[in-house]
Design a protein around this motif. Sequence first.
Motif, mmCIF file in Angstrom:
data_model
loop_
_atom_site.group_PDB
_atom_site.id
_atom_site.type_symbol
_atom_site.label_atom_id
_atom_site.label_comp_id
_atom_site.label_asym_id
_atom_site.label_seq_id
_atom_site.Cartn_x
_atom_site.Cartn_y
_atom_site.Cartn_z
ATOM 1 N N SER A 52 0.830 -1.196 0.000
ATOM 2 C CA SER A 52 0.000 0.000 0.000
ATOM 3 C C SER A 52 0.865 1.247 0.000
ATOM 4 O O SER A 52 0.617 2.187 -0.754
ATOM 5 C CB SER A 52 -0.899 0.018 1.232
ATOM 6 N N ALA A 56 1.393 4.261 -2.831
ATOM 7 C CA ALA A 56 1.236 5.671 -2.510
ATOM 8 C C ALA A 56 2.473 6.470 -2.900
ATOM 9 O O ALA A 56 2.524 7.660 -2.698
ATOM 10 C CB ALA A 56 0.963 5.833 -1.029
ATOM 11 N N ILE A 90 -3.890 15.149 4.909
ATOM 12 C CA ILE A 90 -5.188 15.002 4.268
ATOM 13 C C ILE A 90 -5.892 16.338 4.140
ATOM 14 O O ILE A 90 -6.442 16.676 3.094
ATOM 15 C CB ILE A 90 -6.063 14.008 5.060
ATOM 16 N N GLN A 94 -7.045 18.102 0.751
ATOM 17 C CA GLN A 94 -8.443 18.461 0.507
ATOM 18 C C GLN A 94 -8.548 19.904 0.030
ATOM 19 O O GLN A 94 -9.276 20.200 -0.912
ATOM 20 C CB GLN A 94 -9.259 18.263 1.786
ATOM 21 N N LEU A 97 -7.265 20.124 -3.520
ATOM 22 C CA LEU A 97 -8.203 19.486 -4.450
ATOM 23 C C LEU A 97 -9.393 20.386 -4.713
ATOM 24 O O LEU A 97 -9.863 20.503 -5.842
ATOM 25 C CB LEU A 97 -8.674 18.149 -3.883
ATOM 26 N N VAL A 139 -1.225 16.242 -5.052
ATOM 27 C CA VAL A 139 -1.468 14.871 -4.643
ATOM 28 C C VAL A 139 -0.161 14.109 -4.483
ATOM 29 O O VAL A 139 0.088 13.452 -3.487
ATOM 30 C CB VAL A 139 -2.361 14.159 -5.691
ATOM 31 N N ILE B 90 -11.035 13.875 -9.060
ATOM 32 C CA ILE B 90 -10.910 14.730 -7.878
ATOM 33 C C ILE B 90 -12.047 14.454 -6.902
ATOM 34 O O ILE B 90 -11.837 14.324 -5.698
ATOM 35 C CB ILE B 90 -10.901 16.213 -8.283
ATOM 36 N N GLU B 91 -13.240 14.329 -7.443
ATOM 37 C CA GLU B 91 -14.382 14.075 -6.561
ATOM 38 C C GLU B 91 -14.235 12.740 -5.829
ATOM 39 O O GLU B 91 -14.502 12.637 -4.642
ATOM 40 C CB GLU B 91 -15.683 14.110 -7.373
ATOM 41 N N MET B 93 -11.476 11.249 -5.116
ATOM 42 C CA MET B 93 -10.441 11.376 -4.104
ATOM 43 C C MET B 93 -10.938 12.131 -2.892
ATOM 44 O O MET B 93 -10.604 11.792 -1.758
ATOM 45 C CB MET B 93 -9.231 12.084 -4.695
ATOM 46 N N GLN B 94 -11.722 13.155 -3.148
ATOM 47 C CA GLN B 94 -12.243 13.929 -2.024
ATOM 48 C C GLN B 94 -13.080 13.050 -1.110
ATOM 49 O O GLN B 94 -12.969 13.116 0.112
ATOM 50 C CB GLN B 94 -13.078 15.103 -2.549
ATOM 51 N N LEU B 97 -10.808 10.721 0.821
ATOM 52 C CA LEU B 97 -10.053 11.461 1.817
ATOM 53 C C LEU B 97 -10.915 11.775 3.030
ATOM 54 O O LEU B 97 -10.468 11.674 4.178
ATOM 55 C CB LEU B 97 -9.514 12.758 1.222
ATOM 56 N N ALA B 98 -12.148 12.152 2.757
ATOM 57 C CA ALA B 98 -13.046 12.489 3.859
ATOM 58 C C ALA B 98 -13.216 11.284 4.776
ATOM 59 O O ALA B 98 -13.139 11.397 5.998
ATOM 60 C CB ALA B 98 -14.393 12.942 3.300
ATOM 61 N N SER B 100 -11.203 8.708 5.072
ATOM 62 C CA SER B 100 -9.929 8.403 5.727
ATOM 63 C C SER B 100 -9.706 9.296 6.935
ATOM 64 O O SER B 100 -9.305 8.836 8.005
ATOM 65 C CB SER B 100 -8.785 8.616 4.744
ATOM 66 N N LYS B 101 -9.997 10.558 6.738
ATOM 67 C CA LYS B 101 -9.784 11.520 7.810
ATOM 68 C C LYS B 101 -10.648 11.183 9.015
ATOM 69 O O LYS B 101 -10.173 11.184 10.153
ATOM 70 C CB LYS B 101 -10.091 12.924 7.295
ATOM 71 N N LEU B 104 -9.144 8.285 10.798
ATOM 72 C CA LEU B 104 -7.940 8.643 11.535
ATOM 73 C C LEU B 104 -8.279 9.343 12.833
ATOM 74 O O LEU B 104 -7.707 9.052 13.893
ATOM 75 C CB LEU B 104 -7.057 9.563 10.682
ATOM 76 N N GLU B 135 -6.018 5.806 2.824
ATOM 77 C CA GLU B 135 -6.004 7.001 1.996
ATOM 78 C C GLU B 135 -4.803 7.102 1.088
ATOM 79 O O GLU B 135 -4.850 7.701 0.042
ATOM 80 C CB GLU B 135 -6.176 8.263 2.844
ATOM 81 N N MET B 136 -3.737 6.427 1.500
ATOM 82 C CA MET B 136 -2.579 6.463 0.626
ATOM 83 C C MET B 136 -2.867 5.740 -0.669
ATOM 84 O O MET B 136 -2.525 6.205 -1.737
ATOM 85 C CB MET B 136 -1.374 5.852 1.330
ATOM 86 N N LYS B 137 -3.514 4.623 -0.533
ATOM 87 C CA LYS B 137 -3.873 3.854 -1.713
ATOM 88 C C LYS B 137 -4.800 4.659 -2.624
ATOM 89 O O LYS B 137 -4.605 4.726 -3.826
ATOM 90 C CB LYS B 137 -4.574 2.580 -1.260
ATOM 91 N N VAL B 139 -5.165 7.824 -2.892
ATOM 92 C CA VAL B 139 -4.429 8.900 -3.524
ATOM 93 C C VAL B 139 -3.590 8.383 -4.670
ATOM 94 O O VAL B 139 -3.608 8.903 -5.775
ATOM 95 C CB VAL B 139 -3.526 9.586 -2.485
#
Lengths: 161, 161
Positions: A52, A56, A90, A94, A97, A139, B90-91, B93-94, B97-98, B100-101, B104, B135-137, B139
């Motif tokens: 993973s 990345a 992150i 965000q 992005l 990114v 982008i969408e 990923m967003q 990311l959300a 993932s955050k 975390l 999230e790394m994946k 991204v």
Amino acid sequence: MKIGELAKKSGLTASRIRFYESSGLLRTASRQANGYRDYSPDALVVLHIITSAQQAGFSLDEIRNLVPADLSQWQHDELIGALQRKVQDIEAMQARLARSKAQLIEILADIEAKPDDVDCASNARRVLAQVLPVEMKAVAEAATRPKPSQQGRNLRSRRLG
Amino acid sequence: MKIGELAKKSGLTASRIRFYESSGLLRTASRQANGYRDYSPDALVVLHIITSAQQAGFSLDEIRNLVPADLSQWQHDELIGALQRKVQDIEAMQARLARSKAQLIEILADIEAKPDDVDCASNARRVLAQVLPVEMKAVAEAATRPKPSQQGRNLRSRRLG
DNA sequence: CTTGACATTGAAGTTAACTTCAATCTTAGG
DNA sequence: CCTAAGATTGAAGTTAACTTCAATGTCAAG
């Protein structure tokens, strides 16, 4: 479990797993009486972490620093620090992005407003100069950032020079 | 401008620029009377696009397909398509990311709630298994996705077996 | 008890993306 | 005019991350 089984479960080749061990990413597997490597289910997790991280954009070298071979060795504080930095990463991504997306949509509107009458070459140049650098760079930088502080020695190869 | 100047302005080495040309990423530069390469300011933009894309995880091979050597050759429709896919990327990923955050932050709360009394090893394992992949994946996948449709031949090397 | 699948090792081969080298040419400046 | 900086070329070298090879060992099944 033997290496073949681990290979099948992880989706990696046995040679790759041996290679990871020989290059210090996996801690040396214990051996059965016959000399065959013997893996615990944990190995699967570690392999997953490694691949993973690779996907990345981390190099094996970076991963070596990031994920010490012995999983259980992680320090409480280090862990928290790492997680917090990850959250910041992150958030930064965000933000970038969001800006990138806004830009793209604006450009799309521009283009679609005037179908054919506009000089396509200059349009293309303007667009490409915007599109590619902006969010892709963001990114990539966020994803491949090796590790913020720590380890001042060990000069790493610059990508651009 | 000559190659040395372009090198200085772009921050790349002259050898690298020549290499890009020889591998078809840069269209062959026009030559001065003496045989020296002669670049227009445009070259700087192209180089920037290339290195940005690289930083985003694209291979030179992918970049070759993405950014045809002749900048002004881009087709209107292709351009729009590319931009739209970029927005979708982008969408996606967003969204990831959300998630993932959120994860975390939850984990952080978990950890900070019980300072020392919890088994750090299993905690670490649980956390790492979550943090790195997620999230790394996301991204990496979004950033390195070669190009959605088009060009069915040209089998590309899979990263994972 | 032999076959075939799977294991071991070290060494050599592969690909991408460059850099370095060697030999030669061009040109501005003292 | 000479020199040094910078240009040219093709070829060879480098690093990362693997894979392939060759030679050999282990073991369950027929």
